[in-house]
Design a protein around this motif. Structure first.
Motif, mmCIF file in Angstrom:
data_model
loop_
_atom_site.group_PDB
_atom_site.id
_atom_site.type_symbol
_atom_site.label_atom_id
_atom_site.label_comp_id
_atom_site.label_asym_id
_atom_site.label_seq_id
_atom_site.Cartn_x
_atom_site.Cartn_y
_atom_site.Cartn_z
ATOM 1 N N ASN A 173 0.864 -1.184 0.000
ATOM 2 C CA ASN A 173 0.000 0.000 0.000
ATOM 3 C C ASN A 173 0.897 1.229 0.000
ATOM 4 O O ASN A 173 1.905 1.262 0.698
ATOM 5 N N LEU A 174 0.525 2.222 -0.789
ATOM 6 C CA LEU A 174 1.296 3.463 -0.865
ATOM 7 C C LEU A 174 0.341 4.647 -0.908
ATOM 8 O O LEU A 174 -0.732 4.568 -1.502
ATOM 9 N N ALA A 175 0.722 5.735 -0.281
ATOM 10 C CA ALA A 175 -0.002 6.997 -0.423
ATOM 11 C C ALA A 175 0.985 8.141 -0.253
ATOM 12 O O ALA A 175 1.810 8.127 0.662
ATOM 13 N N TYR A 232 -5.703 -0.414 2.203
ATOM 14 C CA TYR A 232 -5.627 0.705 1.284
ATOM 15 C C TYR A 232 -5.249 1.950 2.073
ATOM 16 O O TYR A 232 -5.666 2.100 3.233
ATOM 17 N N LEU A 233 -4.468 2.828 1.462
ATOM 18 C CA LEU A 233 -4.074 4.094 2.076
ATOM 19 C C LEU A 233 -4.442 5.231 1.141
ATOM 20 O O LEU A 233 -4.203 5.149 -0.066
ATOM 21 N N ASP A 249 -7.693 2.053 5.410
ATOM 22 C CA ASP A 249 -8.717 1.019 5.327
ATOM 23 C C ASP A 249 -8.098 -0.286 5.818
ATOM 24 O O ASP A 249 -7.025 -0.680 5.360
ATOM 25 N N GLY A 250 -8.770 -0.945 6.757
ATOM 26 C CA GLY A 250 -8.212 -2.176 7.296
ATOM 27 C C GLY A 250 -9.272 -3.016 7.978
ATOM 28 O O GLY A 250 -10.472 -2.895 7.692
ATOM 29 N N ILE A 284 -13.209 -0.349 0.992
ATOM 30 C CA ILE A 284 -11.841 -0.748 0.677
ATOM 31 C C ILE A 284 -11.091 0.350 -0.054
ATOM 32 O O ILE A 284 -9.989 0.705 0.305
ATOM 33 N N VAL A 285 -11.700 0.910 -1.088
ATOM 34 C CA VAL A 285 -11.011 1.913 -1.895
ATOM 35 C C VAL A 285 -11.559 3.292 -1.567
ATOM 36 O O VAL A 285 -12.763 3.497 -1.544
#
Length: 497
Positions: A173-175, A232-233, A249-250, A284-285
């Protein structure tokens, strides 16, 4: 019992009932390349020509005969949008890229952009989540490809895992965002652990960050066999303070049920503060943008699963066929929330079991009215008896939020003027992106799919200044973009955000 929503990185992530959903890669969302800005959603410009560019993953592509080694393709914007004619196609065998293209690495399994070194060109962080590192299977790798006047060339730097023994899937996950408000782009990195590593802005071109710290929101960690950690980040400024906040999101840690849950982790002068995390609606997204024009970023999250599992268990805050939750921002952070399904107002379509409404989404201003618009995908939509052919829905922002009464657009490959045809398992809408790739100041629509048995494709539908149109549309295919169609490269199933 956990929700299992088969999504990107081939990880079972969110309900057992939705496990039948065809798997797909989903986007990451980046923050601003400089200071956080709640009023618009930043887009990439890798070559500095002032026109938006799009990075597309083909993480399952064969490279030099190595299955699943993976590639990314940068499609550069022009007055006529994006095509295969103006692009860079990069793998780990490209000169300057760390590592070597090996079977199963999944280069491009996660991608995020920002101007990490402050030279005026956006850069691309690219993960290889399944890369074997030493004797660590699925240790994962991460590199930053540096932008330039020539775009992405392969010139890049390694971002090594500082705690390899404590997790797997480095970079899954990347942000990117400016979490401390210093005007420099930071990078948040997720793994199978609940601990998120944040690299502070001010990267040098050798890959040295301005600093590094960790935050640990209240989500479950996982193992090599079933990795949790963040699903998700997403970065964006929800409270309008000029600092990016992070939506994580987790899975929640408070109950045995382990349902999907999301957390708002605010940015502060000293960076992200997990101690101030607030629970949000599930999904999730996620995307963040100012839909109602009040100066605060609004949180849009897709919960694409059904309201009940196969054994009749009720899933919290879900809806038949999927649901999109919108939590409007305010000076104090997340405020009121509204839910949207295909049965809401005049939203195109009907809520049907396993549609997957909310599988992916993105925000951008299509008509230039200052309100961010939202595109939502429903890749498992059946149309005229054709299973999982897929569709996307465009919802327009207004002073009162998302308009679900008028102006909406439902688009499928059977829509007049849209390239291609409705076919079984196309998953039209595997990923979606709203970016201005023509330079006219209006966001255009890009739609990823699993065309031709998983080869994939990108459909470009431009804005005509008022709405998304089919005039000037085209398909960008892997075969013309330097991606081998051996196996299932999944070209276009993931866009960098």
């Amino acid at each position: 019992m956990h929700q299992h929503h088969h999504r990107r990185l081939r990880l079972a992530l969110a309900t057992a009932a939705a496990a039948a959903l065809a798997g797909g890669l989903l986007s990451v969302t980046a923050g601003s390349a400089t200071a956080a800005d709640s009023t618009h959603v930043p887009q990439a410009d890798f070559n500095g020509d002032g026109i938006g560019d799009v990075a597309v993953s083909a993480h399952s592509a064969y490279v030099n005969g190595r299955e699943g080694a993976g590639q990314i393709v940068a499609l550069y914007g022009s007055a006529t949008g994006v095509s295969s004619a103006k692009r860079s196609t990069i793998s780990q065998n490209t000169t300057g890229v760390p590592g070597t293209a090996e079977a199963g690495d999944g280069f491009g399994g996660e991608i995020a952009y920002a101007d990490f070194n402050g030279d005026g060109y956006d850069d691309l962080a690219v993960a290889s989540p399944w890369e074997k590192v030493g004797d660590d299977t699925n240790g994962g790798g991460l590199a930053i490809l540096w932008g330039s006047a020539s775009g992405l060339t392969g010139k890049s730097s390694d971002v090594p895992d500082p705690a390899r023994s404590s997790h797997d899937f480095w970079g899954k996950n990347l942000a990117a965002g400016d979490f401390d408000g210093d005007g420099k782009a930071d990078l948040a990195v997720g793994t199978s652990s609940s601990t998120i590593h944040v690299y502070k802005g001010g990267f040098t071109t050798s890959g040295t960050p301005g600093g590094r710290y960790t935050v640990k929101p209240p989500i479950q960690s996982g193992t090599n066999s079933f990795p949790y950690g963040p699903l998700y980040l997403t970065a964006g400024d929800v409270n309008g303070d000029g600092r990016s906040d992070l939506i994580v999101d987790g899975y929640e840690t408070q109950t045995e049920q382990g349902w999907n849950t999301n957390y708002y982790v605010p940015g502060t002068a000293s960076g992200l503060s997990a101690a101030s995390a607030q629970a949000l609606k599930p999904g999730i997204v996620t995307g963040i943008g100012d839909i109602n024009g009040d100066g605060y970023g609004d949180i849009v999250t897709g919960a694409a699963w059904n309201a009940t599992t196969g054994d009749g268990t009720t899933i919290p805050d879900a809806a038949k066929g999927g649901k999109v939750n919108i939590t409007y921002g305010s000076a104090s952070g997340p405020a009121s929330t509204t839910g949207i399904t295909q049965n809401t107002g005049n939203v195109p379509g009907t809520s049907e079991t396993d549609d997957g409404f909310g599988w992916d989404l993105d925000l951008g201003d299509i008509n230039g009215d200052g309100y961010q618009d939202v595109v939502v995908s429903t890749p498992n939509e059946d149309i005229n008896g054709i299973t999982n052919t897929g569709m996307v829905t465009v919802l327009y922002g207004s002073a009162s939020g998302v308009n679900t009464s008028s102006g909406m657009q439902g688009l499928a490959q059977s829509t007049a003027g849209v390239p291609g045809n409705n076919e079984k398992n196309d998953l039209f809408g595997a990923d979606v992106k709203l970016d201005d790739v023509t330079g006219d100041g209006k966001a255009d629509l890009l739609i990823g799919s699993y065309e031709n048995g998983g080869n994939g494709g990108v459909t470009y539908l431009p804005s005509n200044g008022t709405k998304i149109t089919t005039s000037g549309s085209r398909t960008v295919s892997p075969s013309t973009s330097g991606v081998s169609t051996t196996g299932s490269p999944e070209f276009g199933a993931l866009f960098a955000n």
